[in-house]
Design a protein around this motif. Structure first.
Motif, PDB file in Angstrom:
ATOM      1  N   MET A  25      76.113  42.211  25.672  1.00 25.32           N
ATOM      2  CA  MET A  25      77.060  42.373  26.786  1.00 25.32           C
ATOM      3  C   MET A  25      76.567  43.430  27.771  1.00 25.32           C
ATOM      4  SD  MET A  25      79.795  40.843  27.527  1.00 25.32           S
ATOM      5  CE  MET A  25      81.040  40.940  28.766  1.00 25.32           C
ATOM      6  N   GLY A  26      76.023  44.523  27.226  1.00 23.44           N
ATOM      7  CA  GLY A  26      75.491  45.609  28.054  1.00 23.44           C
ATOM      8  C   GLY A  26      74.353  45.115  28.925  1.00 23.44           C
ATOM      9  N   LYS A  27      73.497  44.281  28.371  1.00 23.29           N
ATOM     10  CA  LYS A  27      72.344  43.761  29.131  1.00 23.29           C
ATOM     11  C   LYS A  27      72.804  42.815  30.236  1.00 23.29           C
ATOM     12  CE  LYS A  27      68.588  44.388  25.850  1.00 23.29           C
ATOM     13  NZ  LYS A  27      69.254  45.341  24.977  1.00 23.29           N
ATOM     14  N   LEU A  28      73.796  41.977  29.895  1.00 30.58           N
ATOM     15  CA  LEU A  28      74.335  41.062  30.914  1.00 30.58           C
ATOM     16  C   LEU A  28      74.928  41.858  32.080  1.00 30.58           C
ATOM     17  CD1 LEU A  28      75.110  38.184  31.785  1.00 30.58           C
ATOM     18  CD2 LEU A  28      77.278  38.482  30.564  1.00 30.58           C
ATOM     19  N   PHE A  29      75.692  42.887  31.736  1.00 30.35           N
ATOM     20  CA  PHE A  29      76.282  43.740  32.777  1.00 30.35           C
ATOM     21  C   PHE A  29      75.185  44.360  33.655  1.00 30.35           C
ATOM     22  CE2 PHE A  29      77.827  47.953  34.176  1.00 30.35           C
ATOM     23  CZ  PHE A  29      78.935  47.552  34.904  1.00 30.35           C
ATOM     24  N   PHE A  64      71.610  51.480  26.709  1.00 32.52           N
ATOM     25  CA  PHE A  64      72.534  52.020  25.688  1.00 32.52           C
ATOM     26  C   PHE A  64      73.816  51.204  25.523  1.00 32.52           C
ATOM     27  CE2 PHE A  64      70.306  55.670  27.709  1.00 32.52           C
ATOM     28  CZ  PHE A  64      69.493  56.019  26.633  1.00 32.52           C
ATOM     29  N   GLY A  65      73.954  50.134  26.309  1.00 31.77           N
ATOM     30  CA  GLY A  65      75.233  49.397  26.319  1.00 31.77           C
ATOM     31  C   GLY A  65      75.533  48.682  25.027  1.00 31.77           C
ATOM     32  N   ASP A  66      74.537  48.380  24.230  1.00 28.84           N
ATOM     33  CA  ASP A  66      74.792  47.580  23.049  1.00 28.84           C
ATOM     34  C   ASP A  66      74.749  48.397  21.747  1.00 28.84           C
ATOM     35  OD1 ASP A  66      75.139  45.264  24.485  1.00 28.84           O
ATOM     36  OD2 ASP A  66      72.983  44.859  24.563  1.00 28.84           O
ATOM     37  N   ARG A  67      74.843  49.732  21.865  1.00 28.77           N
ATOM     38  CA  ARG A  67      74.858  50.554  20.644  1.00 28.77           C
ATOM     39  C   ARG A  67      76.122  50.266  19.854  1.00 28.77           C
ATOM     40  NH1 ARG A  67      71.781  55.678  21.028  1.00 28.77           N
ATOM     41  NH2 ARG A  67      73.457  56.657  19.900  1.00 28.77           N
ATOM     42  N   GLU A  68      75.949  50.074  18.591  1.00 31.23           N
ATOM     43  CA  GLU A  68      77.110  49.710  17.787  1.00 31.23           C
ATOM     44  C   GLU A  68      77.623  50.863  16.931  1.00 31.23           C
ATOM     45  OE1 GLU A  68      75.746  46.309  15.751  1.00 31.23           O
ATOM     46  OE2 GLU A  68      75.920  45.033  17.519  1.00 31.23           O
TER      47      GLU A  68
END
Lengths: 240, 267
Positions: free
Chosen positions: B1-5, B67-71
């Motif tokens: 999702m972070g990459k898409l954004f 860093f958007g997809d850090r879980e």
């Protein structure tokens, strides 16, 4: 001259199409006729520049419309003068035929329109531009209505006698009058300044001539039988 | 999702910047002597704010990508001192930018509009009313007649409330609905409003000035190109505001002189 005769004058004089109704047969009674003229120098009839409204400016490109507050004709005639019985009227049936006002070429046609109280008045926008008719009534209720391109006619009526100046809120040069009269004996002069009041029962009448800038003049006239009496009105004109 | 954004933010940034750089929707040509200063200031504003816009959007995209997809929910690194210094830092940074643009822009604006008009300017009176503009020239006597608002009468085309019966200087005043001016000659307008607030806006002249009832507002400019341009009202002034416009006609001096002579003869 009754309403339909007035409309005939307006229709012929200004090229209207919907007002070509034949003149009624001369009603029985006396006739008062005459002419309204001026002395002195009247204001210039100024060409109206409608540059703000390209649709109307194009319509009048060849021959600009002139101001109508003082409209003169050949032989020092005064046009758009209302002549009516202001006193002595013996009453008549209320007028029911619909009077038509056109907004055409960014002008009010006719410039001076006469109706009786509660007589139906239909107002048309014949132009490819919006208008906003605004009668500045003081005795009657004032109103102000927008009429876009192709909008249906506005149905109106005036309840009380009043001389109402009318303007268009969108086009400042558009100016006319709605004259609400209780009498059915009236006429509005054409280019020749002539008027004719017909079908008057015997009696003494006060005949008043009203011009929007020069004001009013009155004369008392007594008629009998089916005679025709001649009356003239002369307004003193000033250039300003 | 972070990459898409990150991808979407980058696309928006590139497309919107390209629209500005390509001047897809841009100002009309400048036809005024002062307009280059306004255009330069506008350009500087666009460049400085544009550069900041691009940098901040790309930084946002970079961080979202990285860093958007850090879980694990952990922060990457806190701002030194926490949230308060971060907000203060951002406010000071943006405030400094806006203040700088304001001060520089105000200097340019004052240089154009707060300077006195050329003493040889052609004087023209402007009356704005619901919903039209009218323009008045002094006529052959070179003097304007006095205005009397109570004498305004549209039916006789007395839009300025002149009193020609008593005031001889008013008799030759020329009143027209189109602002006709000579090329390359300084023009000094006096703006008056009959009823409510209006505005005099000619994008090609890089001029926009309000009318305020009760005030006479001076405005001056010089047109450097012949042609016909639209004057529009940009203050919502009532039901017919959409239709409140006039035209400005810039003519070579000789043609203007002839026009003025013809109009004077009609008075």
């Amino acid at each position: 001259m009754r309403v339909r005769d007035l409309m005939l004058v307006g229709g012929v004089g200004l090229g209207g199409t919907a007002m070509m109704i034949g003149r009624a047969a001369t009603p029985p009674g006396a006739t008062i006729s005459g002419k309204v003229t001026f002395t002195g120098t009247p204001p210039k009839m100024k060409p109206i520049d409608m540059a703000k409204e390209p649709f109307c400016a194009r319509l009048h490109a060849a021959a600009p419309v002139l101001t109508e507050n003082v409209t003169t004709g050949p032989g020092d005639a005064l046009r758009w003068v209302l002549v009516y019985v202001s006193a002595g009227d013996q009453g008549s049936a209320p007028a029911t035929e619909t009077v038509r006002l056109d907004q055409k070429g960014c002008q009010y046609i006719p410039h001076v329109l006469v109706v009786q109280p509660n007589q139906p008045l239909d107002i048309y926008n014949d132009d490819s531009t919006s208008h906003n008719i605004h009668p500045l009534a003081k005795v009657n209720a004032e109103w102000n209505k927008s009429q876009p391109i192709g909008a249906p006619p506005i149905h109106a009526k005036w309840e009380s006698p009043e001389f109402i100046p009318v303007k268009c809120n969108v086009h400042p040069w558009m100016h006319g009058w709605h004259l609400v009269l209780t009498t059915s004996h009236y006429a509005v002069t054409g280019e020749d300044g002539a008027f004719r009041l017909q079908g008057l029962p015997p009696g003494k009448y006060t005949i008043t001539a009203w011009q929007e800038q020069f004001g009013t003049q009155s004369q008392d006239v007594t008629v009998t039988g089916s005679e025709t009496k001649s009356v003239s009105f002369v307004f003193k004109a000033t250039p300003y | 999702m972070g990459k898409l954004f990150a991808v979407v933010v980058t696309i928006i940034t590139v497309v919107s910047t390209a629209i500005f750089i390509a001047h897809t929707w841009w100002l009309p040509p400048d036809i005024s002597a002062h307009g280059h200063a306004i255009d330069r200031q506008l350009s500087e504003t666009m460049i400085s704010s544009g550069v900041l816009f691009v940098l901040s959007q790309l930084a946002l995209a970079l961080f979202a990508w990285r860093f958007g997809d850090r879980e694990d929910g952990r922060r990457v690194k806190p701002f030194p001192g926490g949230a308060t210094p971060m907000v203060v830092f951002a406010a000071v940074l943006v405030g400094a930018e806006i203040l700088t643009l304001t001060l520089v822009g105000a200097k340019v604006w004052a240089g154009v509009f707060q300077t006195p008009p050329d003493p040889n300017s052609l004087q023209i009176d402007v009356q704005a009313e619901q919903f039209a503009f009218y323009f008045r020239y002094p006529g052959p006597d070179g003097r304007f007649g006095a205005t009397h608002p109570e004498l305004i009468n549209e039916a006789s085309e007395n839009f300025f409330g002149l009193d020609p019966a008593r005031d001889t200087s008013a008799r030759d005043d020329i009143v027209v609905p189109t602002l006709t001016i000579p090329l390359n000659r300084p023009i000094a307008l006096t703006l008056r409003a009959k009823d409510v607030n209006h505005a005099f806006y000619v994008p090609e002249l890089r001029i926009q000035q309000d009318f305020v009832p009760g005030l006479t507002i001076p405005l001056h400019f010089t047109a450097t190109q012949t042609g016909r341009y639209e004057i529009v009202c940009t203050q919502l002034c009532g039901l017919g505001h959409y239709n409140m416009r006039a035209y400005i006609e810039v003519l070579p001096q000789a043609q203007f002189d002839q026009w003025l002579k013809d109009k004077a003869a009609q008075q």
